[in-house]
Design a protein around this motif. Structure first.
Motif, PDB file in Angstrom:
ATOM      1  N   PHE A 106     -13.548 -12.192  -5.748  1.00  0.00           N
ATOM      2  CA  PHE A 106     -14.618 -11.602  -4.985  1.00  0.00           C
ATOM      3  C   PHE A 106     -15.036 -10.195  -5.450  1.00  0.00           C
ATOM      4  O   PHE A 106     -14.149  -9.551  -6.164  1.00  0.00           O
ATOM      5  N   ALA A 107     -16.414  -9.953  -5.708  1.00  0.00           N
ATOM      6  CA  ALA A 107     -16.904  -8.761  -6.366  1.00  0.00           C
ATOM      7  C   ALA A 107     -16.269  -7.685  -5.694  1.00  0.00           C
ATOM      8  O   ALA A 107     -16.015  -6.425  -6.501  1.00  0.00           O
ATOM      9  N   GLU A 108     -16.080  -7.380  -4.468  1.00  0.00           N
ATOM     10  CA  GLU A 108     -15.298  -6.495  -3.528  1.00  0.00           C
ATOM     11  C   GLU A 108     -14.228  -7.061  -2.851  1.00  0.00           C
ATOM     12  O   GLU A 108     -14.141  -7.788  -2.054  1.00  0.00           O
ATOM     13  N   GLU A 109     -12.980  -6.563  -3.471  1.00  0.00           N
ATOM     14  CA  GLU A 109     -11.821  -6.701  -2.812  1.00  0.00           C
ATOM     15  C   GLU A 109     -11.001  -5.777  -2.057  1.00  0.00           C
ATOM     16  O   GLU A 109     -11.070  -4.577  -2.829  1.00  0.00           O
ATOM     17  N   PRO A 110     -10.327  -6.123  -1.039  1.00  0.00           N
ATOM     18  CA  PRO A 110      -9.567  -5.040  -0.618  1.00  0.00           C
ATOM     19  C   PRO A 110      -8.531  -4.360  -1.242  1.00  0.00           C
ATOM     20  O   PRO A 110      -8.262  -5.327  -2.447  1.00  0.00           O
ATOM     21  N   LYS A 111      -7.955  -3.047  -1.179  1.00  0.00           N
ATOM     22  CA  LYS A 111      -7.124  -2.567  -2.267  1.00  0.00           C
ATOM     23  C   LYS A 111      -5.786  -3.157  -1.998  1.00  0.00           C
ATOM     24  O   LYS A 111      -4.821  -3.092  -2.698  1.00  0.00           O
ATOM     25  N   LEU A 139       5.690   3.497 -13.129  1.00  0.00           N
ATOM     26  CA  LEU A 139       5.198   3.248 -11.976  1.00  0.00           C
ATOM     27  C   LEU A 139       4.527   1.995 -11.794  1.00  0.00           C
ATOM     28  O   LEU A 139       3.527   1.550 -12.635  1.00  0.00           O
ATOM     29  N   LEU A 140       4.930   1.093 -10.903  1.00  0.00           N
ATOM     30  CA  LEU A 140       4.765  -0.137 -10.886  1.00  0.00           C
ATOM     31  C   LEU A 140       3.963  -0.603  -9.442  1.00  0.00           C
ATOM     32  O   LEU A 140       4.523  -0.265  -8.411  1.00  0.00           O
ATOM     33  N   LEU A 141       2.600  -0.736  -9.525  1.00  0.00           N
ATOM     34  CA  LEU A 141       1.809  -0.901  -8.253  1.00  0.00           C
ATOM     35  C   LEU A 141       1.601  -2.457  -7.716  1.00  0.00           C
ATOM     36  O   LEU A 141       1.661  -3.182  -8.833  1.00  0.00           O
ATOM     37  N   GLU A 142       0.890  -2.672  -6.845  1.00  0.00           N
ATOM     38  CA  GLU A 142       0.338  -3.636  -6.257  1.00  0.00           C
ATOM     39  C   GLU A 142       1.444  -5.069  -6.447  1.00  0.00           C
ATOM     40  O   GLU A 142       1.199  -6.152  -6.596  1.00  0.00           O
ATOM     41  N   ASN A 143       2.602  -4.680  -5.855  1.00  0.00           N
ATOM     42  CA  ASN A 143       3.662  -5.611  -5.413  1.00  0.00           C
ATOM     43  C   ASN A 143       4.110  -6.557  -6.578  1.00  0.00           C
ATOM     44  O   ASN A 143       4.098  -7.650  -6.559  1.00  0.00           O
ATOM     45  N   ILE A 144       4.105  -5.845  -7.825  1.00  0.00           N
ATOM     46  CA  ILE A 144       4.696  -6.507  -8.963  1.00  0.00           C
ATOM     47  C   ILE A 144       6.158  -7.081  -8.859  1.00  0.00           C
ATOM     48  O   ILE A 144       7.002  -6.306  -7.877  1.00  0.00           O
ATOM     49  N   HIS A 145       6.422  -8.176  -9.056  1.00  0.00           N
ATOM     50  CA  HIS A 145       7.667  -8.625  -8.819  1.00  0.00           C
ATOM     51  C   HIS A 145       9.199  -7.980  -9.218  1.00  0.00           C
ATOM     52  O   HIS A 145       9.067  -7.086 -10.131  1.00  0.00           O
ATOM     53  N   GLY A 191       2.493  -0.098 -14.483  1.00  0.00           N
ATOM     54  CA  GLY A 191       2.243  -1.608 -14.368  1.00  0.00           C
ATOM     55  C   GLY A 191       1.272  -1.740 -12.986  1.00  0.00           C
ATOM     56  O   GLY A 191       1.464  -1.039 -12.109  1.00  0.00           O
ATOM     57  N   ILE A 192       0.382  -2.629 -13.432  1.00  0.00           N
ATOM     58  CA  ILE A 192      -0.832  -2.876 -12.268  1.00  0.00           C
ATOM     59  C   ILE A 192      -1.048  -4.523 -12.340  1.00  0.00           C
ATOM     60  O   ILE A 192      -0.718  -5.144 -13.192  1.00  0.00           O
ATOM     61  N   ARG A 193      -1.813  -4.674 -11.337  1.00  0.00           N
ATOM     62  CA  ARG A 193      -2.472  -6.027 -11.377  1.00  0.00           C
ATOM     63  C   ARG A 193      -3.784  -5.985 -11.346  1.00  0.00           C
ATOM     64  O   ARG A 193      -4.253  -5.320 -12.343  1.00  0.00           O
ATOM     65  N   SER A 194      -4.703  -6.808 -10.648  1.00  0.00           N
ATOM     66  CA  SER A 194      -6.101  -6.894 -10.970  1.00  0.00           C
ATOM     67  C   SER A 194      -6.778  -5.782 -10.241  1.00  0.00           C
ATOM     68  O   SER A 194      -8.073  -5.717 -10.677  1.00  0.00           O
ATOM     69  N   THR A 195      -6.241  -5.046  -9.426  1.00  0.00           N
ATOM     70  CA  THR A 195      -7.132  -4.242  -8.435  1.00  0.00           C
ATOM     71  C   THR A 195      -7.256  -2.923  -8.748  1.00  0.00           C
ATOM     72  O   THR A 195      -8.286  -1.898  -8.949  1.00  0.00           O
ATOM     73  N   THR A 196      -6.139  -2.170  -9.179  1.00  0.00           N
ATOM     74  CA  THR A 196      -6.026  -0.737  -9.856  1.00  0.00           C
ATOM     75  C   THR A 196      -6.805  -0.638 -11.093  1.00  0.00           C
ATOM     76  O   THR A 196      -6.972  -1.284 -11.964  1.00  0.00           O
ATOM     77  N   GLN A 197      -7.934   0.471 -10.961  1.00  0.00           N
ATOM     78  CA  GLN A 197      -8.855   0.698 -12.227  1.00  0.00           C
ATOM     79  C   GLN A 197      -8.129   1.793 -13.035  1.00  0.00           C
ATOM     80  O   GLN A 197      -8.175   3.060 -12.891  1.00  0.00           O
ATOM     81  N   VAL A 198      -7.854   1.487 -14.276  1.00  0.00           N
ATOM     82  CA  VAL A 198      -7.428   2.724 -15.247  1.00  0.00           C
ATOM     83  C   VAL A 198      -8.645   2.856 -16.183  1.00  0.00           C
ATOM     84  O   VAL A 198      -8.825   2.193 -17.284  1.00  0.00           O
ATOM     85  N   THR A 199      -9.177   3.962 -15.692  1.00  0.00           N
ATOM     86  CA  THR A 199     -10.322   4.281 -16.412  1.00  0.00           C
ATOM     87  C   THR A 199      -9.994   5.262 -17.586  1.00  0.00           C
ATOM     88  O   THR A 199      -9.014   5.840 -17.712  1.00  0.00           O
ATOM     89  N   ALA A 200     -11.074   5.614 -18.278  1.00  0.00           N
ATOM     90  CA  ALA A 200     -11.128   6.787 -19.393  1.00  0.00           C
ATOM     91  C   ALA A 200     -10.616   8.246 -18.673  1.00  0.00           C
ATOM     92  O   ALA A 200      -9.854   8.780 -19.365  1.00  0.00           O
ATOM     93  N   LYS A 201     -11.040   8.548 -17.470  1.00  0.00           N
ATOM     94  CA  LYS A 201     -10.619   9.626 -17.090  1.00  0.00           C
ATOM     95  C   LYS A 201      -9.176   9.786 -16.725  1.00  0.00           C
ATOM     96  O   LYS A 201      -8.251  10.838 -16.817  1.00  0.00           O
ATOM     97  N   VAL A 202      -8.729   8.571 -16.219  1.00  0.00           N
ATOM     98  CA  VAL A 202      -7.509   8.468 -15.879  1.00  0.00           C
ATOM     99  C   VAL A 202      -6.502   8.651 -17.132  1.00  0.00           C
ATOM    100  O   VAL A 202      -5.499   9.333 -17.341  1.00  0.00           O
ATOM    101  N   LEU A 203      -6.956   8.053 -18.285  1.00  0.00           N
ATOM    102  CA  LEU A 203      -6.221   8.004 -19.293  1.00  0.00           C
ATOM    103  C   LEU A 203      -6.103   9.478 -20.019  1.00  0.00           C
ATOM    104  O   LEU A 203      -5.133   9.812 -20.600  1.00  0.00           O
ATOM    105  N   GLU A 204      -7.209  10.160 -20.212  1.00  0.00           N
ATOM    106  CA  GLU A 204      -7.421  11.304 -20.676  1.00  0.00           C
ATOM    107  C   GLU A 204      -6.585  12.341 -19.898  1.00  0.00           C
ATOM    108  O   GLU A 204      -5.905  13.349 -20.617  1.00  0.00           O
TER     109      GLU A 204
END
Length: 410
Positions: free
Chosen positions: A267-272, A16-22, A59-72
């Protein structure tokens, strides 16, 4: 801990490749036998968990958050690729604990960020944004007031890593005098001068640019006191992380005229995703350049990142290579024809290698080659054996108390 692998892994070859990866990343993985799904936007936590079912590579870029909950909740996940420089959007500790390798692209977009920084330094110093706005409004303001050459001006670089050091070299070639500060002991390139503190740089520089990494210790690094310390009429750039800078303080110092201009890419808050609404304290200010986190977004950089990170993901899953992984022990594996490979990630305590080899010896398994690497609390052993291990061998390796994850690679 993940649900155990069988002796012969049955992890699905889905990515799964997110955020417009090349597109080159998709091509490389498809050619290696993966079914690849792509999406243009980042995903929120719950949606990401849902989409990772049956997925072995993310695959992600800078916005998707891969948290402990996601990994578990992603038992099939083997590796995560950050198709960018930073990895602070991934819980690296949790990933290692689940036996999930993480890779990034620490060098691929360095030049692109450097070129954007230089372009913005010149634009701000010449006040091109102001001239451009007036021209579009039909006003001919031919004047040299407030416009300067960059030659001879003093550039202060905060963070002298891959980007900061390359910017140092190129800026010096344009005739700028370079001063830098880094918490690590970094070798000065060219005629750049190392400063002993952040404040020393601020006292000297006509241009201050931030290029620090994404560690949470850098949160709020630059705020009211730092902006007040900067020289009157200087300009400020942030192309590192949004949470490093207090945008409200920056706005006050632009509006007061203390700073002549600024350029901000993060920016501290960026659109998805692309096309979504953007809000910031810095909108509408004169001689302020705002860009949507595009420091590394050139076609050249994204193509290189796509190939580089996808190759790291492929080589880890197929061959066990962890070279340049940011969270697992680094091991450059070599091909041993005619063998089957066991990859064993474990807690780094004495006796694990002996225990692994005892399991293999008891089962009459012949070892053709073996490599070991450690990093902190983790150890990683790659063992090449003459034939596929039995289910019993796989079970006994998984049952070792130190085991994090075992994979068999054919």
């Amino acid at each position: 801990m993940h649900a155990p692998d069988t002796a012969v892994p049955v992890a699905p070859r889905r990515a799964l490749l997110l955020e417009n990866i090349h597109a080159d990343a998709r091509t490389l993985l498809t050619e290696a036998g993966w079914e690849v799904e792509t999406a243009s936007d980042a995903l929120e936590e719950l949606e990401l968990v849902e989409r990772l079912r049956g997925v072995s590579l993310l695959g992600i870029r800078s916005t998707t958050q891969v948290t402990a909950k996601v990994l578990e909740q992603a038992p099939d996940l083997r590796a995560v690729g950050a198709f960018c420089i930073g990895t602070n959007q991934i819980d690296l500790f949790a990933a290692a604990g689940q036996g999930v390798a993480v890779f990034n692209a620490p060098y691929s977009n360095t030049r692109s960020v450097v070129e954007l920084a230089l372009a913005e330094i010149i634009a701000l110093t010449r006040r091109l944004t102001v001239k451009d706005r007036l021209m579009h409004a039909g006003v001919w303001d031919k004047s040299a007031a407030g416009a300067h050459e960059v030659r001879g001006r003093r550039l202060g670089i905060i963070g002298y890593g891959n980007v900061g050091s390359q910017l140092s070299v190129v800026a010096e070639a344009l005739g700028m005098s370079v001063f830098f500060y880094d918490t690590a002991d970094k070798l000065a390139l060219g005629n750049a001068r190392r400063c002993g503190s952040l404040h020393e740089v601020l006292d000297i520089a006509d241009v201050v640019t931030i290029h620090v990494d994404g560690r949470r210790g850098n949160t709020g690094l630059f705020g009211e006191a730092e902006f007040a310390r900067m020289r009157r009429g200087s300009v400020f750039l942030n192309l590192s992380r949004g949470f490093v800078v207090d945008e409200r303080s920056l706005r006050r110092h632009i509006e007061s005229g203390h700073l002549a201009g600024a350029a901000v890419d993060v920016f501290a808050e960026e659109p998805k995703g692309r096309g979504q609404s953007f809000e910031s304290e810095l909108r509408g200010l004169e001689n302020v350049i705002l860009t949507p986190h595009v420091g590394g977004s050139t076609e050249e950089a994204q193509e290189d990142i796509g190939r580089f990170v996808a190759a790291k993901l492929r080589d880890y899953v197929l061959h066990g290579s962890t070279t340049l992984s940011v969270n697992l022990p680094p091991l450059a594996t070599e091909e041993v024809p005619g063998t089957v490979r066991l990859a064993h990630l474990h807690h780094n305590v004495p006796g694990v290698l002996a225990a692994i080899n005892r399991v293999l010896a008891d089962a009459g398994v012949n070892i053709e080659g073996q490599q070991l690497a450690t990093r902190g609390d983790l150890g990683y052993v790659v063992t090449d054996i003459a034939a596929a291990a039995s289910d019993e061998v796989g079970r006994r390796l998984r049952e070792l108390p130190e085991t994090v994850r075992v994979r068999q690679l054919s």
